[in-house]
Design a protein around this motif. Structure first.
Motif, PDB file in Angstrom:
ATOM      1  N   ASN A  42      11.985  13.324   4.066  1.00 60.98           N
ATOM      2  CA  ASN A  42      12.903  12.423   4.780  1.00 60.98           C
ATOM      3  C   ASN A  42      12.834  11.060   4.127  1.00 60.98           C
ATOM      4  O   ASN A  42      12.076  10.844   3.175  1.00 60.98           O
ATOM      5  N   GLY A  43      13.617  10.126   4.635  1.00 63.59           N
ATOM      6  CA  GLY A  43      13.617   8.790   4.081  1.00 63.59           C
ATOM      7  C   GLY A  43      12.342   8.027   4.367  1.00 63.59           C
ATOM      8  O   GLY A  43      11.496   8.446   5.169  1.00 63.59           O
ATOM      9  N   ALA A  44      12.201   6.891   3.721  1.00 62.36           N
ATOM     10  CA  ALA A  44      11.007   6.061   3.874  1.00 62.36           C
ATOM     11  C   ALA A  44      11.139   5.139   5.080  1.00 62.36           C
ATOM     12  O   ALA A  44      12.229   4.661   5.389  1.00 62.36           O
ATOM     13  N   PRO A  45      10.023   4.865   5.762  1.00 57.46           N
ATOM     14  CA  PRO A  45      10.047   3.854   6.823  1.00 57.46           C
ATOM     15  C   PRO A  45      10.100   2.459   6.211  1.00 57.46           C
ATOM     16  O   PRO A  45       9.690   2.251   5.068  1.00 57.46           O
ATOM     17  N   MET A  46      10.583   1.510   6.980  1.00 52.36           N
ATOM     18  CA  MET A  46      10.692   0.128   6.494  1.00 52.36           C
ATOM     19  C   MET A  46      10.263  -0.874   7.554  1.00 52.36           C
ATOM     20  O   MET A  46      10.681  -2.031   7.528  1.00 52.36           O
ATOM     21  N   ILE A  47       9.401  -0.464   8.486  1.00 48.82           N
ATOM     22  CA  ILE A  47       9.076  -1.327   9.625  1.00 48.82           C
ATOM     23  C   ILE A  47       7.589  -1.640   9.760  1.00 48.82           C
ATOM     24  O   ILE A  47       7.207  -2.426  10.628  1.00 48.82           O
TER      25      ILE A  47
ATOM     26  N   PRO B 183       3.668  -2.858   8.300  1.00 47.21           N
ATOM     27  CA  PRO B 183       3.121  -3.815   7.340  1.00 47.21           C
ATOM     28  C   PRO B 183       2.810  -3.211   5.977  1.00 47.21           C
ATOM     29  O   PRO B 183       2.997  -3.858   4.940  1.00 47.21           O
ATOM     30  N   GLU B 184       2.340  -1.964   5.938  1.00 50.37           N
ATOM     31  CA  GLU B 184       1.988  -1.357   4.662  1.00 50.37           C
ATOM     32  C   GLU B 184       3.201  -0.982   3.822  1.00 50.37           C
ATOM     33  O   GLU B 184       3.070  -0.590   2.658  1.00 50.37           O
ATOM     34  N   ASP B 185       4.416  -1.097   4.417  1.00 48.41           N
ATOM     35  CA  ASP B 185       5.633  -0.807   3.670  1.00 48.41           C
ATOM     36  C   ASP B 185       5.974  -1.906   2.682  1.00 48.41           C
ATOM     37  O   ASP B 185       6.866  -1.736   1.839  1.00 48.41           O
ATOM     38  N   GLY B 186       5.288  -3.044   2.773  1.00 51.04           N
ATOM     39  CA  GLY B 186       5.530  -4.142   1.850  1.00 51.04           C
ATOM     40  C   GLY B 186       6.823  -4.873   2.146  1.00 51.04           C
ATOM     41  O   GLY B 186       7.431  -4.726   3.219  1.00 51.04           O
ATOM     42  N   ASP B 187       7.276  -5.658   1.186  1.00 55.37           N
ATOM     43  CA  ASP B 187       8.506  -6.428   1.314  1.00 55.37           C
ATOM     44  C   ASP B 187       9.676  -5.500   0.985  1.00 55.37           C
ATOM     45  O   ASP B 187       9.954  -5.229  -0.187  1.00 55.37           O
ATOM     46  N   THR B 188      10.363  -5.029   2.014  1.00 61.89           N
ATOM     47  CA  THR B 188      11.416  -4.036   1.790  1.00 61.89           C
ATOM     48  C   THR B 188      12.724  -4.656   1.307  1.00 61.89           C
ATOM     49  O   THR B 188      13.700  -3.937   1.067  1.00 61.89           O
ATOM     50  N   GLU B 189      12.753  -5.961   1.160  1.00 57.28           N
ATOM     51  CA  GLU B 189      13.871  -6.598   0.462  1.00 57.28           C
ATOM     52  C   GLU B 189      13.570  -6.647  -1.034  1.00 57.28           C
ATOM     53  O   GLU B 189      14.467  -6.466  -1.857  1.00 57.28           O
ATOM     54  N   HIS B 190      12.321  -6.862  -1.375  1.00 56.84           N
ATOM     55  CA  HIS B 190      11.902  -6.857  -2.783  1.00 56.84           C
ATOM     56  C   HIS B 190      11.991  -5.456  -3.369  1.00 56.84           C
ATOM     57  O   HIS B 190      12.486  -5.261  -4.481  1.00 56.84           O
ATOM     58  N   HIS B 191      11.524  -4.480  -2.609  1.00 54.89           N
ATOM     59  CA  HIS B 191      11.629  -3.082  -3.025  1.00 54.89           C
ATOM     60  C   HIS B 191      12.339  -2.315  -1.929  1.00 54.89           C
ATOM     61  O   HIS B 191      11.837  -2.207  -0.811  1.00 54.89           O
TER      62      HIS B 191
ATOM     63  N   MET C  80       0.813  -1.209   0.000  1.00 55.26           N
ATOM     64  CA  MET C  80       0.000   0.000   0.000  1.00 55.26           C
ATOM     65  C   MET C  80       0.851   1.265   0.000  1.00 55.26           C
ATOM     66  O   MET C  80       0.461   2.278  -0.571  1.00 55.26           O
ATOM     67  N   ARG C  81       2.027   1.211   0.614  1.00 49.67           N
ATOM     68  CA  ARG C  81       2.883   2.391   0.567  1.00 49.67           C
ATOM     69  C   ARG C  81       3.357   2.645  -0.861  1.00 49.67           C
ATOM     70  O   ARG C  81       3.446   3.792  -1.316  1.00 49.67           O
ATOM     71  N   GLY C  82       3.672   1.567  -1.575  1.00 48.76           N
ATOM     72  CA  GLY C  82       4.050   1.715  -2.977  1.00 48.76           C
ATOM     73  C   GLY C  82       2.922   2.294  -3.805  1.00 48.76           C
ATOM     74  O   GLY C  82       3.143   3.147  -4.689  1.00 48.76           O
TER      75      GLY C  82
END
Length: 516
Positions: A305-310, A312-320, A269-271
């Motif tokens: 600022n930078g994006a959060p990565m923690i 659930p809505e941030d998705g797979d932060t290894e994939h993106h 959802m963040r994407g």
């Protein structure tokens, strides 16, 4: 540059500044994203100048926004760390010059649409105002973990210290982020309607408070865009140029883009919310073209600022990887917390397709925008900013001249000197990387047992830190602190000079012990 372009640069251009909320360096296609499609922002980049080493002055939103509008670091203000809640007082004095007030004084029409998050002097129920200045300053509510008691606020009364007191002719937006109350649009100096109903708490991290009847979080950015477009059309019929500041709510959580954007990305959802930002850019760009003023308008796109990565809505932060190859995330002293996308397009004034690797701080936008309008900052204004206007149409590398001060959510400092970055802390500086990731969606601002203190912030008892060669080691993995005591001491002296006279929270006066 052609003679025609030289001539057209002499006229004052329209200026559009689009500031996304929590959009990372790696979220755009032109910065390497493959899981998120951003064709409109990519098109602006291909027709303009794209910066690869631009940084917000802070790794969280309120202080970085302060720096953009004032050209100075936010630790010079009443705010020393973290972010403001939505009932915090205004942290920009009405007497302080801003980009908007400088442009307004020279004849520009000025408008801001969207998220404000720089505090407002709300009217209390007893008739007094919340304030961060003077003998009645409410500094204790600048950094409260809980929300200011809503029963103390009279939403039917106007607020002060907002955009219209700081150089903007028109303001339509919200006080803070979508996860903060009140859930109501703000127009000029008051709410649109009086919020009296309890807010919808549909996910963890939604702060309680009040809303107006019929409020929908997923419609906020649509409304900001339509209001901005209508205002631009009004301005186009006038002789004066305009300055439009569009401050998006997306992709900051709760990440609720309208249904038509769902599934447009492969990054959760963040994407999808980044896709919403791209659509907003397209709506502004299409309006410029429709009005026949695109060539004579400077368009600037960046993030706070930078994006959060923690979450659930941030998705797979290894994939993106929302912050690209850089270490860390929102709130962190590492580059992932503050390295930003920055795109500038001006068909009448700049060559297309340039990529610049210069070190840039977003505070530099203040004198640079004024220079494009043929102006200079007022005396004493924008002391932490450098005019980079001359660099926008050249591929020659040029040093910034001043080091860039980085600041974490937890108030830790770092200094970037050429390719070296000296972190006056260990680990993230108590940023988002110190938080627990809870796949159930909890948003608890606590530290894990393994990193409860998240390293050590530099102080008189602990004069320690980290040094990284960002050119050779962009992921900040190889610490040179022990190998370069000379650079640690130099950076300490420079930072003490920069922070001199300010209640910054940085420890000076330690002497040569920093160099061990």
């Amino acid at each position: 540059m052609t003679t025609d372009r030289h001539a057209r640069r002499n006229a004052q251009p329209n200026i559009v500044l689009i500031l996304a909320d929590d959009m990372g360096w790696g979220d755009l296609g032109c910065y390497g994203a493959s899981a998120i499609s951003t064709p409109r922002m990519d098109a602006v980049a291909s027709a303009g100048v794209r910066f690869t080493d631009a940084h917000s002055s802070s790794a969280v939103c309120s202080p970085s926004r302060y720096s953009i509008l004032t050209g100075r670091y936010a630790w010079r203000s009443p705010m020393k760390q973290h972010v403001l809640h939505s009932y915090a007082p205004a942290i920009i004095e009405t007497s302080r010059p801003t980009i908007a007030s400088e442009l307004q004084a020279s004849g520009y029409s000025t408008g801001v649409f969207g998220k404000w998050h720089l505090g407002l002097d709300w009217t209390r129920t007893d008739g007094t105002r919340v304030t961060a200045f003077g003998e009645h300053a409410d500094l204790d509510i600048l950094d409260r973990p809980d929300q200011y008691p809503v029963e103390d606020i009279d939403h039917a009364q106007p607020f002060a210290g907002g955009p219209c007191d700081l150089g903007f002719d028109r303001f339509f937006g919200i006080a803070g982020s979508l996860n903060m109350p009140p859930s109501a649009f703000l127009s000029q100096d008051r709410t649109v309607g009086v919020p009296t109903l309890p807010r919808d708490i549909y996910m963890a991290g939604q702060n309680p408070g009040l809303k107006v009847e019929g409020w929908r979080d997923d419609e906020a950015d649509l409304r900001f865009t339509s209001e901005a477009v209508d205002w631009m059309k009004e301005c186009a019929g006038e002789e004066e140029p305009f300055f439009l500041f569009l401050s998006t709510a997306a992709p900051h959580r709760p990440c609720v883009p309208p249904a038509r954007f769902h599934g447009l990305s492969q990054a959760g959802m963040r994407g999808d919310a980044v896709c919403l930002v791209d659509w907003m850019v397209g709506e502004i760009d299409d309006t410029l073209a429709e009005l026949g003023i695109a060539d004579d308008t400077i368009v600037i796109i960046t993030s706070d600022n930078g994006a959060p990565m923690i979450f659930p809505e941030d998705g797979d932060t290894e994939h993106h990887r929302p912050n690209g190859p850089y270490r860390g995330q929102k709130g962190d002293i590492w580059d992932g917390g503050h390295r930003e996308p920055l795109i500038v397009r001006w068909p009448a004034g700049l060559e297309a397709g340039l990529v610049r690797d210069d070190l840039i701080c977003l505070s530099d936008l203040y004198p640079t925008i004024l220079a494009a309008a043929g102006l200079s900052p007022s005396s004493g204004a924008a002391e932490d900013a450098v005019d980079i206007f001359a660099r926008l149409d050249s591929s020659d590398p040029r040093p910034r001249g001043l080091p860039v001060v980085h600041h974490s959510m937890g108030g830790a400092f770092a200094l970037r000197i050429d390719q070296y970055k000296v972190n006056f802390c260990t680990e993230s500086g108590r940023g988002f990387s110190a938080r627990i990731r809870d796949d159930g969606g909890a948003n608890r601002a606590i530290f894990s047992a393994s990193s409860r203190e998240d390293g050590t912030v530099y102080n008189a008892k602990h004069p320690i830190g980290r040094i990284y060669d960002i050119d050779a080691d962009p992921q900040e993995t190889t610490d040179l602190w022990d190998q370069r005591p000379d650079l640690a001491a130099q950076a300490h002296r420079m930072l003490c000079e920069i922070t001199a006279g300010a209640d910054s929270g940085f420890t000076c006066g330690i002497g040569p012990s920093v160099a061990r």
